[in-house]
Design a protein around this motif. Structure first.
Motif, PDB file in Angstrom:
ATOM      1  N   PHE A   3      56.743  26.983 -61.348  1.00 11.29           N
ATOM      2  CA  PHE A   3      55.420  27.009 -60.740  1.00 11.29           C
ATOM      3  C   PHE A   3      54.839  25.598 -60.722  1.00 11.29           C
ATOM      4  O   PHE A   3      54.648  24.987 -61.768  1.00 11.29           O
ATOM      5  CB  PHE A   3      54.501  27.962 -61.498  1.00 11.29           C
ATOM      6  N   VAL A   4      54.596  25.079 -59.522  1.00 11.08           N
ATOM      7  CA  VAL A   4      54.109  23.706 -59.362  1.00 11.08           C
ATOM      8  C   VAL A   4      52.595  23.687 -59.524  1.00 11.08           C
ATOM      9  O   VAL A   4      51.873  24.373 -58.801  1.00 11.08           O
ATOM     10  CB  VAL A   4      54.507  23.141 -57.990  1.00 11.08           C
ATOM     11  N   ALA A   5      52.113  22.907 -60.464  1.00  8.46           N
ATOM     12  CA  ALA A   5      50.675  22.805 -60.734  1.00  8.46           C
ATOM     13  C   ALA A   5      50.346  21.397 -61.186  1.00  8.46           C
ATOM     14  O   ALA A   5      49.823  21.167 -62.265  1.00  8.46           O
ATOM     15  CB  ALA A   5      50.280  23.822 -61.798  1.00  8.46           C
ATOM     16  N   SER A   6      50.640  20.438 -60.334  1.00 12.36           N
ATOM     17  CA  SER A   6      50.519  19.032 -60.734  1.00 12.36           C
ATOM     18  C   SER A   6      49.353  18.299 -60.095  1.00 12.36           C
ATOM     19  O   SER A   6      49.393  17.096 -59.916  1.00 12.36           O
ATOM     20  CB  SER A   6      51.832  18.291 -60.436  1.00 12.36           C
ATOM     21  N   GLY A   7      48.296  19.016 -59.743  1.00 17.69           N
ATOM     22  CA  GLY A   7      47.104  18.325 -59.262  1.00 17.69           C
ATOM     23  C   GLY A   7      46.458  18.992 -58.071  1.00 17.69           C
ATOM     24  O   GLY A   7      47.034  19.875 -57.439  1.00 17.69           O
ATOM     25  N   THR A   8      45.238  18.605 -57.772  1.00 23.57           N
ATOM     26  CA  THR A   8      44.513  19.145 -56.622  1.00 23.57           C
ATOM     27  C   THR A   8      43.870  18.010 -55.842  1.00 23.57           C
ATOM     28  O   THR A   8      43.563  16.960 -56.376  1.00 23.57           O
ATOM     29  CB  THR A   8      43.419  20.130 -57.062  1.00 23.57           C
ATOM     30  N   ALA A   9      43.668  18.232 -54.564  1.00 25.45           N
ATOM     31  CA  ALA A   9      42.998  17.264 -53.688  1.00 25.45           C
ATOM     32  C   ALA A   9      42.621  18.006 -52.418  1.00 25.45           C
ATOM     33  O   ALA A   9      42.709  19.217 -52.354  1.00 25.45           O
ATOM     34  CB  ALA A   9      43.899  16.075 -53.401  1.00 25.45           C
ATOM     35  N   GLY A  10      42.252  17.299 -51.373  1.00 24.58           N
ATOM     36  CA  GLY A  10      41.956  17.955 -50.101  1.00 24.58           C
ATOM     37  C   GLY A  10      40.494  17.919 -49.755  1.00 24.58           C
ATOM     38  O   GLY A  10      39.872  16.849 -49.725  1.00 24.58           O
ATOM     39  N   SER A  11      39.903  19.096 -49.507  1.00 22.57           N
ATOM     40  CA  SER A  11      38.505  19.176 -49.076  1.00 22.57           C
ATOM     41  C   SER A  11      37.559  18.503 -50.051  1.00 22.57           C
ATOM     42  O   SER A  11      36.586  17.859 -49.650  1.00 22.57           O
ATOM     43  CB  SER A  11      38.099  20.645 -48.894  1.00 22.57           C
ATOM     44  N   ALA A  12      37.825  18.665 -51.341  1.00 19.89           N
ATOM     45  CA  ALA A  12      36.938  18.087 -52.349  1.00 19.89           C
ATOM     46  C   ALA A  12      36.884  16.563 -52.244  1.00 19.89           C
ATOM     47  O   ALA A  12      35.827  15.960 -52.425  1.00 19.89           O
ATOM     48  CB  ALA A  12      37.370  18.510 -53.745  1.00 19.89           C
ATOM     49  N   SER A  13      38.020  15.940 -51.946  1.00 23.74           N
ATOM     50  CA  SER A  13      38.022  14.476 -51.827  1.00 23.74           C
ATOM     51  C   SER A  13      37.227  14.033 -50.604  1.00 23.74           C
ATOM     52  O   SER A  13      36.542  13.015 -50.638  1.00 23.74           O
ATOM     53  CB  SER A  13      39.462  13.953 -51.754  1.00 23.74           C
TER      54      SER A  13
END
Length: 308
Positions: A234-244
């Protein structure tokens, strides 16, 4: 579609993202006679879901890609317009300029719905085994790994959260940081392997994680020690996208880095709405569809109020 330069034509509502939240928003905006434009890359994190069987109205399990394509087809039937492009940034206040790889757009209202981007490291076998043991959502796919050993790829709190979700189903959960230093803010009750990953092992299904050798000596015992047998990664190495994008615009974020919204899905910038994974909470299709619907309705009311 023909793209006009910003200032030549003012869109009423531009929706960034063509996943469940974006399409849901588009459906309601279209029914409000707003002729919404959806800007996206034709892909969604939903595409990576193996099978969906916990969403209302499905008589049989459906792959994430099938559900995604069905939603887009439904929107097109209602006259929703689509533009395939990557959004590079958004500026403005009273009206917004959306900078894309295909040119600039100007809009009265913007709905951010690109989801929460999961950063996938470049590891051999990771992309090839997506949907066959490699997953990006523990809540979505944990059920398929009941009684099996799995691994979570990541080194922060998101990885820890996914491990906790998997613990109720899997027989064992190991967090693999791929050589990165652990950055957990809470207590970790799972084995943590900080070795550098060389590849995800498996032909038609994930069978294990192979780690890079730390010494040059090759023997069977060492080779076995360098392979972690697992049925799922299960890949869970970070978030980005709309928030940035929202952060760049000056919109407020929550303490967890999600876009701060009110009950109408509006951010702290008037006319800028958000829906789906980028607002935090439950990362599920049902939640994304609800928030998209509310964002679409709120955007329609916002544009109508401006016209008075």
């Amino acid at each position: 579609m023909d793209l006009k330069k910003a200032g030549d034509f003012l869109e009423k509502i531009v929706i960034v993202g063509d996943g469940p939240a974006g399409i849901s928003a588009a459906l309601y905006a279209a029914r409000g006679n707003m002729e919404p434009l959806v800007v996206g890359m034709g892909s969604s994190s939903l595409d990576k879901a193996e099978l969906i069987q916990n969403y209302y109205g499905l008589s049989k399990p459906m792959t994430g890609q099938e559900l995604h394509e069905t939603g887009i087809a439904q929107a097109k039937e209602l006259g929703v317009r689509f533009m395939e492009a990557q959004v590079l940034g958004i500026s403005g206040f009273d009206t917004f300029v959306i900078k894309t790889t295909a040119g600039d757009l100007e809009a009265e209202c913007v709905i951010l719905a690109t989801g929460s981007q999961r950063k996938a490291p470049r590891i051999r076998g990771l992309k090839e085994l997506e949907g066959r043991g490699v997953s990006y959502c523990a809540v979505c796919d944990a059920f398929f790994y009941r009684g099996k050993e799995v691994a979570v790829l990541g080194n922060g709190d998101f990885a820890l959260h996914e491990a906790e979700e998997l613990a109720a189903m899997a027989s064992k959960v190991t967090i693999c940081t791929n050589g990165a230093a652990p950055e957990f803010t809470g207590a970790v009750d799972f084995p943590v392997n900080t070795g550098k990953i060389s590849k995800i092992q498996g032909e038609d299904q994930v069978t294990g994680i192979c780690f890079s050798p730390e010494v040059s000596v090759q023997d069977t015992e060492q080779d076995q020690a360098r392979v972690l047998p697992v049925a799922g990664v299960f890949v869970a190495s970070g978030t980005a996208g709309s928030a940035s994008i929202a952060r760049q615009m000056g919109a407020a974020l929550t303490s967890k880095g999600n876009i701060k919204i009110n009950e109408n899905m509006e951010s702290t910038i008037p006319g800028l709405f958000a829906a789906g994974d980028c607002t935090g909470g439950l990362l599920q299709v049902a939640k994304a569809v609800y928030e998209g619907a509310q964002a679409g309705l709120s955007a329609v009311q916002y544009v109508r109020a401006r016209a008075k």
